[in-house]
Design a protein around this motif. Structure first.
Motif, short mmCIF file in Angstrom:
data_model
loop_
_atom_site.label_atom_id
_atom_site.label_comp_id
_atom_site.label_asym_id
_atom_site.label_seq_id
_atom_site.Cartn_x
_atom_site.Cartn_y
_atom_site.Cartn_z
N LYS A 24 -7.80 -18.60 57.40
CA LYS A 24 -6.57 -19.80 57.48
C LYS A 24 -7.13 -20.98 57.60
CE LYS A 24 -2.52 -20.90 59.94
NZ LYS A 24 -1.43 -20.18 61.06
N TYR A 25 -7.97 -21.33 58.72
CA TYR A 25 -8.61 -22.51 59.18
C TYR A 25 -9.76 -23.11 58.34
CZ TYR A 25 -5.34 -22.27 62.92
OH TYR A 25 -3.87 -22.26 63.52
N GLY A 26 -10.38 -22.21 57.74
CA GLY A 26 -11.66 -22.45 57.24
C GLY A 26 -12.69 -23.02 57.99
N LEU A 27 -12.82 -22.47 59.23
CA LEU A 27 -13.98 -22.72 60.37
C LEU A 27 -14.82 -21.63 60.47
CD1 LEU A 27 -11.12 -24.16 62.92
CD2 LEU A 27 -12.81 -25.62 61.41
N THR A 28 -16.08 -21.83 61.30
CA THR A 28 -16.65 -20.59 61.56
C THR A 28 -16.18 -19.87 62.45
OG1 THR A 28 -18.18 -22.04 63.15
CG2 THR A 28 -18.61 -22.17 60.90
N LYS A 29 -16.82 -18.52 62.42
CA LYS A 29 -16.56 -17.77 63.50
C LYS A 29 -16.97 -17.97 65.08
CE LYS A 29 -16.84 -13.50 60.69
NZ LYS A 29 -17.66 -12.34 60.28
N VAL A 30 -18.04 -18.66 65.19
CA VAL A 30 -18.46 -19.15 66.40
C VAL A 30 -17.45 -20.11 66.98
CG1 VAL A 30 -20.42 -20.56 67.34
CG2 VAL A 30 -20.83 -18.86 65.69
N TYR A 31 -16.91 -20.97 66.04
CA TYR A 31 -15.96 -22.02 66.68
C TYR A 31 -14.85 -21.51 66.99
CZ TYR A 31 -13.27 -26.19 66.55
OH TYR A 31 -12.35 -27.24 67.29
N ILE A 32 -14.15 -20.46 66.35
CA ILE A 32 -13.17 -19.59 66.54
C ILE A 32 -13.19 -19.02 67.94
CG2 ILE A 32 -11.59 -17.83 65.86
CD1 ILE A 32 -11.29 -20.04 63.69
N ARG A 33 -14.49 -18.28 68.10
CA ARG A 33 -14.60 -17.82 69.49
C ARG A 33 -14.72 -18.78 70.56
NH1 ARG A 33 -19.07 -14.99 66.73
NH2 ARG A 33 -18.13 -13.29 65.67
N MET A 34 -15.26 -19.87 70.31
CA MET A 34 -15.29 -20.98 71.30
C MET A 34 -14.12 -21.38 71.78
SD MET A 34 -18.29 -21.36 72.69
CE MET A 34 -18.24 -23.01 73.38
N CYS A 35 -13.13 -21.49 70.60
CA CYS A 35 -11.78 -22.10 70.88
C CYS A 35 -10.90 -20.96 71.67
CB CYS A 35 -10.96 -22.11 69.73
SG CYS A 35 -11.73 -23.57 68.74
N LEU A 36 -11.33 -19.75 71.56
CA LEU A 36 -10.49 -18.62 72.35
C LEU A 36 -11.08 -18.38 73.64
CD1 LEU A 36 -10.36 -15.83 69.31
CD2 LEU A 36 -8.34 -17.38 70.17
N ARG A 37 -12.54 -18.71 73.78
CA ARG A 37 -13.07 -18.76 75.23
C ARG A 37 -12.68 -20.23 76.17
NH1 ARG A 37 -18.45 -18.33 73.18
NH2 ARG A 37 -17.63 -16.05 72.46
N GLY A 38 -11.97 -21.08 75.40
CA GLY A 38 -11.84 -22.27 76.31
C GLY A 38 -13.09 -23.05 76.05
N GLY A 39 -13.56 -23.29 75.18
CA GLY A 39 -14.87 -24.00 75.30
C GLY A 39 -14.34 -25.33 74.51
N TYR A 40 -13.50 -25.32 73.72
CA TYR A 40 -12.80 -26.89 72.98
C TYR A 40 -11.49 -26.93 73.63
CZ TYR A 40 -16.80 -26.32 70.08
OH TYR A 40 -18.21 -26.24 69.67
N THR A 41 -10.89 -28.08 73.70
CA THR A 41 -9.66 -28.31 74.12
C THR A 41 -8.77 -29.14 73.18
OG1 THR A 41 -10.16 -30.13 75.32
CG2 THR A 41 -10.26 -27.82 76.61
N THR A 42 -9.03 -28.85 72.01
CA THR A 42 -8.23 -29.81 70.90
C THR A 42 -6.93 -29.32 70.57
OG1 THR A 42 -9.23 -28.68 69.08
CG2 THR A 42 -10.50 -30.43 70.04
N ILE A 43 -6.37 -29.96 69.81
CA ILE A 43 -5.00 -29.36 68.98
C ILE A 43 -5.13 -28.11 68.24
CG2 ILE A 43 -2.97 -29.86 67.60
CD1 ILE A 43 -3.36 -32.83 68.81
N THR A 44 -6.13 -28.41 67.58
CA THR A 44 -6.65 -27.07 66.70
C THR A 44 -6.91 -25.84 67.55
OG1 THR A 44 -7.44 -28.72 64.91
CG2 THR A 44 -7.96 -26.44 64.66
N ALA A 45 -7.68 -26.19 68.41
CA ALA A 45 -8.15 -24.88 69.50
C ALA A 45 -6.93 -24.41 70.12
CB ALA A 45 -9.07 -25.34 70.48
N ASP A 46 -5.90 -25.16 70.58
CA ASP A 46 -4.59 -24.65 70.90
C ASP A 46 -3.92 -23.93 70.00
OD1 ASP A 46 -5.10 -25.84 73.31
OD2 ASP A 46 -4.07 -27.62 73.05
N LYS A 47 -3.82 -24.33 68.73
CA LYS A 47 -3.13 -23.47 67.52
C LYS A 47 -3.86 -22.22 67.44
CE LYS A 47 -1.46 -27.61 65.16
NZ LYS A 47 -1.57 -28.25 63.94
#
Length: 70
Positions: A24-47
């Motif tokens: 859906k987002y065209g991002l890497t698995k690592v980035y997705i996992r970091m977003c879920l873990r709370g490593g990033y606090t962007t609007i995309t990470a919240d989505k």
């Protein structure tokens, strides 16, 4: 010398949902996992977090409905 390897049990994500979010987002698995873990606090990470929770809830509901019919 036998080493015991322990897996991280705190962060276990459904790989099917991770793959769907990557598509859906065209991002890497690592980035997705970091977003879920709370490593990033962007609007995309919240989505991504919201979509993961929604998909996880829908999958559980589908499995419960399937098991209730049988």
């Amino acid at each position: 010398m036998n080493k015991v390897i322990q897996k991280n049990k705190k962060y276990t994500y459904d790989q099917r949902i991770i793959e769907a979010l990557v598509t859906k987002y065209g991002l890497t698995k690592v980035y997705i996992r970091m977003c879920l873990r709370g490593g990033y606090t962007t609007i995309t990470a919240d989505k991504i977090k919201a979509d993961y929770k929604l998909l996880e809830k829908q999958m559980k509901q589908t499995l419960e409905n399937f098991n209730a019919k049988n």
